[in-house]
Design an enzyme around this catalytic site. Sequence first.
Site, mmCIF file in Angstrom:
data_model
loop_
_atom_site.group_PDB
_atom_site.id
_atom_site.type_symbol
_atom_site.label_atom_id
_atom_site.label_comp_id
_atom_site.label_asym_id
_atom_site.label_seq_id
_atom_site.Cartn_x
_atom_site.Cartn_y
_atom_site.Cartn_z
ATOM 1 N N GLU A 134 0.820 -1.219 0.000
ATOM 2 C CA GLU A 134 0.000 0.000 0.000
ATOM 3 C C GLU A 134 0.854 1.269 0.000
ATOM 4 O O GLU A 134 1.728 1.428 0.858
ATOM 5 C CB GLU A 134 -0.890 -0.030 1.259
ATOM 6 C CG GLU A 134 -1.906 1.083 1.309
ATOM 7 C CD GLU A 134 -2.857 0.962 2.511
ATOM 8 O OE1 GLU A 134 -3.119 -0.166 2.977
ATOM 9 O OE2 GLU A 134 -3.306 2.016 2.981
ATOM 10 N N LYS A 186 -6.935 -1.092 11.796
ATOM 11 C CA LYS A 186 -6.333 -1.544 10.533
ATOM 12 C C LYS A 186 -5.161 -0.617 10.172
ATOM 13 O O LYS A 186 -4.100 -1.062 9.717
ATOM 14 C CB LYS A 186 -7.394 -1.546 9.419
ATOM 15 C CG LYS A 186 -6.943 -2.158 8.109
ATOM 16 C CD LYS A 186 -6.274 -1.179 7.168
ATOM 17 C CE LYS A 186 -5.862 -1.859 5.885
ATOM 18 N NZ LYS A 186 -5.110 -0.986 4.984
ATOM 19 N N ASP A 246 5.325 -14.242 11.964
ATOM 20 C CA ASP A 246 3.981 -14.747 11.677
ATOM 21 C C ASP A 246 2.967 -13.613 11.879
ATOM 22 O O ASP A 246 2.529 -13.360 12.995
ATOM 23 C CB ASP A 246 3.706 -15.922 12.631
ATOM 24 C CG ASP A 246 2.355 -16.567 12.400
ATOM 25 O OD1 ASP A 246 1.509 -15.967 11.707
ATOM 26 O OD2 ASP A 246 2.146 -17.674 12.930
ATOM 27 N N HIS A 301 -2.436 11.818 -0.377
ATOM 28 C CA HIS A 301 -2.159 10.873 -1.464
ATOM 29 C C HIS A 301 -1.797 11.628 -2.740
ATOM 30 O O HIS A 301 -0.889 11.257 -3.461
ATOM 31 C CB HIS A 301 -3.391 10.005 -1.744
ATOM 32 C CG HIS A 301 -3.552 8.885 -0.764
ATOM 33 N ND1 HIS A 301 -2.561 7.976 -0.512
ATOM 34 C CD2 HIS A 301 -4.589 8.522 0.021
ATOM 35 C CE1 HIS A 301 -2.977 7.108 0.391
ATOM 36 N NE2 HIS A 301 -4.200 7.423 0.736
HETATM 37 C C1 MEV Z 1 -5.781 2.772 5.295
HETATM 38 O O1 MEV Z 1 -4.960 1.685 4.952
HETATM 39 C C2 MEV Z 1 -5.749 2.996 6.785
HETATM 40 C C3 MEV Z 1 -6.708 4.072 7.283
HETATM 41 O O2 MEV Z 1 -8.016 3.802 6.818
HETATM 42 C C4 MEV Z 1 -6.649 4.039 8.787
HETATM 43 C C5 MEV Z 1 -7.680 4.916 9.459
HETATM 44 O O3 MEV Z 1 -8.750 5.177 8.877
HETATM 45 O O4 MEV Z 1 -7.409 5.311 10.604
HETATM 46 C C6 MEV Z 1 -6.345 5.437 6.751
#
Ligand code: MEV
Length: 452
Positions: free
Chosen positions: A89, A294, A310, A408
């Site tokens: 990513e 995430k 792992d 981005h």
């Molecule tokens: C994207 O890989 C991760 C985010 O969505 C985390 C978040 O929303 O805090 C940007």
Amino acid sequence: MGGDEKMARTSAMSGFHTLSPSERLRIVSEFAQLDDEEAKLLAKAGGLDMDTANRMIENVIGETQLPMGIATNFLINGKDYLVPMCIEEPSVVAAASKAAKLAREAGGFRASATDPIMIGQIQIVDVADCAKAAEAVMQLKDELMHMLDNIDPILAKYGGGPRDLRARVLKTDGGCMLIAELLVDVRDAMGANAINTMLETIAPRIVEITGGRSLLRIISNLATERMARAEAVWKKNVLGEDAIRIIGRLSGEEPARPSAALSREAFGEQAINDVLRAFWFADHDQHRATTHNKGTMNGIDAVTIATGNDWRAVESGAHSYAAISGRYRSLTKYWKDRDGNLHGSIELPLAVATIGGATRTHPIAKIAQKILGVKSSQELAQVIASVGLAQNFAALYAMATTGLQAGHMKLHASNLAVMAGAKGEQIDKVVQQMIAEKNISAARAKEILEGM
Ligand code: MEV
């Protein structure tokens, strides 16, 4: 960028992103004292030969690859780290480096890790009286622990070994069962093999004691006795200055000058308050918490993968721990101190190893460890926790100030400028002009550069 000597001592490398991959590799090689062979393996991309791959898993027909990027600026417990991250990513490596740079202004990260103690579970079923059986196991705890005295001399030599045994009753839809749990200090290993051998050794005796039948004997990936913690401070004025610069850059205008109305402090305060609101949203809403965590795992997984660990074990442990209170929450926490600076912390189980498995068989994982310069699994866990916190802060800060898309677009514009041949300050100028013109393309980057 500073001289080579300076490079060898600090991970604060401004302009690192503007270099070519081979120039970056040269700097990292110097920093980590990689030999020619190691540098060549990295440059070759992949580094895993078919023979080694064929010995790692079954039915091998090929390999896949991920880019390895280096996160800069990490200062953890006063030591500088260049952090290898393997991930598909975009923006993740840049975001971690940026959060680490901003945290550096307040001394970087303070991290700690508990002893590397893993939990192995033995499930005993068909027990007549589970409570009595649990009591009986606890009464014979010393005998059971003695059975493990000489079981792993190498682990013992390094200071590890079995530490404790406990037993509890589990009431389930299928009746009660006895769960015996063995705690083992596995030192720098992940520990699954060592623990499984120990569980197999004591399970038959537990069966004798309880009159039941042993079913599962397996390590738990919720490694609550193998925790890592990290903390950092992001200062109000540092964030304010950064926010003003970024907002100015993204709008294609000169950075706004601090004024009474829009002072650095005011920008910083606004950014901090909004990061806090973003955190509270996650901490109280499961849909948001999942995405928030995430983002944290973007950093944690990338280093876990780079070092051959792992990542499924780390992932499942992290999410399970996020829900340990009975409610799925944020793995990170944020608060404001009396001076209005932002504090962030993270705490999670991190079962990562520096020996055994792919950490040693995968040649690139070995090199990643050398780049990190970590001496133990605990030190590796401290670095990974710090990267997770940095990654989460970076996402919240970006979303609470400029929005992710803007970031981005800037990254994209910056990549195009570098591809067009821009160097140093030229990059910023090309990026600013493309953003101001709302024309972000390879062709325009080239034209602007030629016109300079
Ligand atoms: C994207 O890989 C991760 C985010 O969505 C985390 C978040 O929303 O805090 C940007």
